[in-house]
Motif scaffolding. Structure first.
Motif, PDB file in Angstrom:
ATOM      1  N   SER A  58      -0.813   4.285 -29.057  1.00 21.25           N
ATOM      2  CA  SER A  58       0.484   4.855 -29.407  1.00 21.25           C
ATOM      3  C   SER A  58       1.236   3.839 -30.241  1.00 21.25           C
ATOM      4  O   SER A  58       1.130   2.626 -29.991  1.00 21.25           O
ATOM      5  CB  SER A  58       1.268   5.194 -28.132  1.00 21.25           C
ATOM      6  N   SER A  60       5.047   3.021 -32.566  1.00 19.89           N
ATOM      7  CA  SER A  60       6.380   3.422 -32.963  1.00 19.89           C
ATOM      8  C   SER A  60       6.314   3.991 -34.375  1.00 19.89           C
ATOM      9  O   SER A  60       5.409   3.676 -35.158  1.00 19.89           O
ATOM     10  CB  SER A  60       7.334   2.227 -32.926  1.00 19.89           C
ATOM     11  N   ASP A  61       7.277   4.819 -34.703  1.00 18.54           N
ATOM     12  CA  ASP A  61       7.291   5.435 -36.028  1.00 18.54           C
ATOM     13  C   ASP A  61       7.414   4.388 -37.130  1.00 18.54           C
ATOM     14  O   ASP A  61       6.871   4.553 -38.217  1.00 18.54           O
ATOM     15  CB  ASP A  61       8.459   6.413 -36.125  1.00 18.54           C
ATOM     16  N   SER A  62       8.103   3.308 -36.849  1.00 18.60           N
ATOM     17  CA  SER A  62       8.371   2.300 -37.873  1.00 18.60           C
ATOM     18  C   SER A  62       7.132   1.493 -38.262  1.00 18.60           C
ATOM     19  O   SER A  62       7.097   0.888 -39.332  1.00 18.60           O
ATOM     20  CB  SER A  62       9.473   1.352 -37.412  1.00 18.60           C
ATOM     21  N   SER A  64       3.758   2.814 -37.540  1.00 22.01           N
ATOM     22  CA  SER A  64       2.593   3.694 -37.637  1.00 22.01           C
ATOM     23  C   SER A  64       2.056   3.708 -39.061  1.00 22.01           C
ATOM     24  O   SER A  64       2.819   3.846 -40.023  1.00 22.01           O
ATOM     25  CB  SER A  64       2.976   5.105 -37.197  1.00 22.01           C
TER      26      SER A  64
END
Length: 123
Positions: A58, A60-62, A64
């Motif tokens: 998994s 974080s969006d920052s 990925s």
């Protein structure tokens, strides 16, 4: 479980770094492992997580698409490959071990932390 991070440093934007987190005295094989970071003047934030087997991850969006978390249980070591680094990635990076297993809750932390390694990205 004692965790020791290494691999931080000063790089320019666009460059790469690979962080390592080695478990000493005890095996980290049965732990879900995570990376968190604390940017200067900000709260700690989730970066990435990996299950004990490495099959679940998994991000974080920052980070990925730029960062990759991995582990080598034979070497008792967790990794974070960081590519295309940006100034906003500047932070102290910490590894964390959670005996309860992989969780999709990004706020979840285990009981064991490393001492942190500084990553500084200049523009």
């Amino acid at each position: 479980v004692q965790l020791v991070e290494s691999g931080g440093g000063l790089v320019q934007a666009g460059e790469s770094l690979k962080l390592s987190c080695m478990g000493s005295e005890h095996s980290i094989t049965n732990y879900a492992m995570s990376w968190f970071r604390r940017p200067p003047g900000k709260d700690r934030e989730f970066v990435a997580r990996i299950s004990w087997s490495g099959t679940l991850t998994s991000y974080s969006d920052s980070v990925s698409g730029r960062f990759t978390i991995s582990r080598d249980n034979h070497k008792n070591t967790l990794y974070l490959q960081m590519n295309n680094l940006k100034p906003e990635d500047t932070a102290v990076y910490y590894c964390n071990a959670d005996p309860e297993g992989f969780s999709p809750d990004r706020d979840r932390t285990g009981d064991y932390w490393g001492q942190g390694t500084q990553v500084t990205v200049s523009s």
